[in-house]
Design a protein around this motif. Structure first.
Motif, PDB file in Angstrom:
ATOM      1  N   SER A  14       0.830  -1.215   0.000  1.00 12.89           N
ATOM      2  CA  SER A  14       0.000   0.000   0.000  1.00 12.89           C
ATOM      3  C   SER A  14       0.860   1.260   0.000  1.00 12.89           C
ATOM      4  O   SER A  14       0.562   2.229  -0.706  1.00 12.89           O
ATOM      5  N   VAL A  15       1.929   1.245   0.786  1.00 10.59           N
ATOM      6  CA  VAL A  15       2.842   2.393   0.821  1.00 10.59           C
ATOM      7  C   VAL A  15       3.491   2.585  -0.549  1.00 10.59           C
ATOM      8  O   VAL A  15       3.583   3.708  -1.053  1.00 10.59           O
ATOM      9  N   GLU A  16       3.928   1.496  -1.164  1.00 11.11           N
ATOM     10  CA  GLU A  16       4.560   1.586  -2.486  1.00 11.11           C
ATOM     11  C   GLU A  16       3.563   2.098  -3.518  1.00 11.11           C
ATOM     12  O   GLU A  16       3.915   2.912  -4.379  1.00 11.11           O
ATOM     13  N   PHE A  17       2.322   1.637  -3.433  1.00 10.21           N
ATOM     14  CA  PHE A  17       1.293   2.119  -4.358  1.00 10.21           C
ATOM     15  C   PHE A  17       1.073   3.621  -4.176  1.00 10.21           C
ATOM     16  O   PHE A  17       0.994   4.368  -5.156  1.00 10.21           O
ATOM     17  N   VAL A  23       3.922  10.303  -7.092  1.00  8.67           N
ATOM     18  CA  VAL A  23       4.888  10.691  -8.122  1.00  8.67           C
ATOM     19  C   VAL A  23       4.202  10.811  -9.484  1.00  8.67           C
ATOM     20  O   VAL A  23       4.516  11.712 -10.266  1.00  8.67           O
ATOM     21  N   LEU A  24       3.254   9.932  -9.769  1.00  8.10           N
ATOM     22  CA  LEU A  24       2.514  10.020 -11.029  1.00  8.10           C
ATOM     23  C   LEU A  24       1.732  11.333 -11.109  1.00  8.10           C
ATOM     24  O   LEU A  24       1.767  12.027 -12.133  1.00  8.10           O
ATOM     25  N   TYR A  83       9.176   5.722 -12.729  1.00  9.62           N
ATOM     26  CA  TYR A  83       9.257   5.463 -11.290  1.00  9.62           C
ATOM     27  C   TYR A  83       7.911   4.939 -10.773  1.00  9.62           C
ATOM     28  O   TYR A  83       7.867   3.976 -10.003  1.00  9.62           O
ATOM     29  N   SER A  84       6.832   5.558 -11.204  1.00  9.70           N
ATOM     30  CA  SER A  84       5.501   5.135 -10.768  1.00  9.70           C
ATOM     31  C   SER A  84       5.196   3.713 -11.212  1.00  9.70           C
ATOM     32  O   SER A  84       4.652   2.918 -10.435  1.00  9.70           O
ATOM     33  N   CYS A  85       5.533   3.394 -12.444  1.00  8.64           N
ATOM     34  CA  CYS A  85       5.294   2.031 -12.942  1.00  8.64           C
ATOM     35  C   CYS A  85       6.060   1.010 -12.100  1.00  8.64           C
ATOM     36  O   CYS A  85       5.525  -0.054 -11.771  1.00  8.64           O
ATOM     37  N   LEU A  86       7.298   1.335 -11.757  1.00  9.32           N
ATOM     38  CA  LEU A  86       8.094   0.440 -10.912  1.00  9.32           C
ATOM     39  C   LEU A  86       7.430   0.254  -9.550  1.00  9.32           C
ATOM     40  O   LEU A  86       7.331  -0.870  -9.041  1.00  9.32           O
ATOM     41  N   ARG A  87       6.956   1.336  -8.942  1.00  2.00           N
ATOM     42  CA  ARG A  87       6.299   1.249  -7.641  1.00  2.00           C
ATOM     43  C   ARG A  87       4.985   0.464  -7.740  1.00  2.00           C
ATOM     44  O   ARG A  87       4.655  -0.323  -6.848  1.00  2.00           O
ATOM     45  N   PHE A  88       4.214   0.680  -8.816  1.00  2.00           N
ATOM     46  CA  PHE A  88       2.955  -0.060  -8.996  1.00  2.00           C
ATOM     47  C   PHE A  88       3.227  -1.551  -9.199  1.00  2.00           C
ATOM     48  O   PHE A  88       2.515  -2.399  -8.663  1.00  2.00           O
TER      49      PHE A  88
END
Length: 162
Positions: A14-17, A23-24, A83-88
């Motif tokens: 959840s934190v990563e999302f 950032v997105l 970066y957002s794609c990596l986190r998602f």
């Protein structure tokens, strides 16, 4: 024990999302600067915050804004998207209890630790300390999960040898 681990993994997911989402959204905000005069936007921003453009930091901010080009804006937006794609992706993998996501969380979290330590030593405050401690906790927990998985996989081989 598995239920507690699943809750912890999903909390990290959840934190990563949320990090990816923030950032997105910031990347989309940056895109609003395309075909606009960044100096005017920066000056308006300072005015809204009631910051005099005569102060040193305001001048630094305005000088940086003066160097903004559409190419740089697009580069920042694309970087934010990556970066957002990596986190998602990490959030999805952690939510689904995937080993690769645990490794990704471990490595990506560990990469930030030296920078966080440097920043904390340079300008200590409770926000930097909290960020460091949360990230350190995630790295330690992911290492624990990977070691635990390694022991689980090694155990049947040892038992069959007896």
């Amino acid at each position: 024990m598995h239920s507690r681990q699943l809750k912890a993994l999903r909390a990290v997911a959840s934190v990563e999302f949320l990090k990816g989402l923030v950032v997105l959204l910031a990347g989309f905000g940056v895109l609003r600067l395309v075909h606009r005069d960044a100096w005017d936007v920066a000056e308006d921003f300072l005015e809204r915050l009631h910051i005099s453009p005569e102060t040193h930091y305001a001048q630094v901010f305005l000088n940086l804004a003066d160097q903004v080009t559409d190419t740089k804006v697009w580069a920042v937006a694309i970087g934010a998207l990556a970066y957002s794609c990596l986190r998602f992706l990490e959030a999805y993998g952690l939510w689904r209890e995937r080993a690769w996501a645990e490794w990704l969380a471990l490595v990506s979290g560990a990469i930030y630790l030296p920078f966080e330590i440097f920043e904390l030593a340079r300008r200590p405050d409770w926000v930097r300390a909290a960020i460091f401690l949360v990230n350190l906790g995630v790295v330690i927990y992911m290492a624990f999960l990977r070691l635990q998985a390694r022991e689980r996989h090694a155990l049947p081989a040892t038992e069959s040898a007896d």
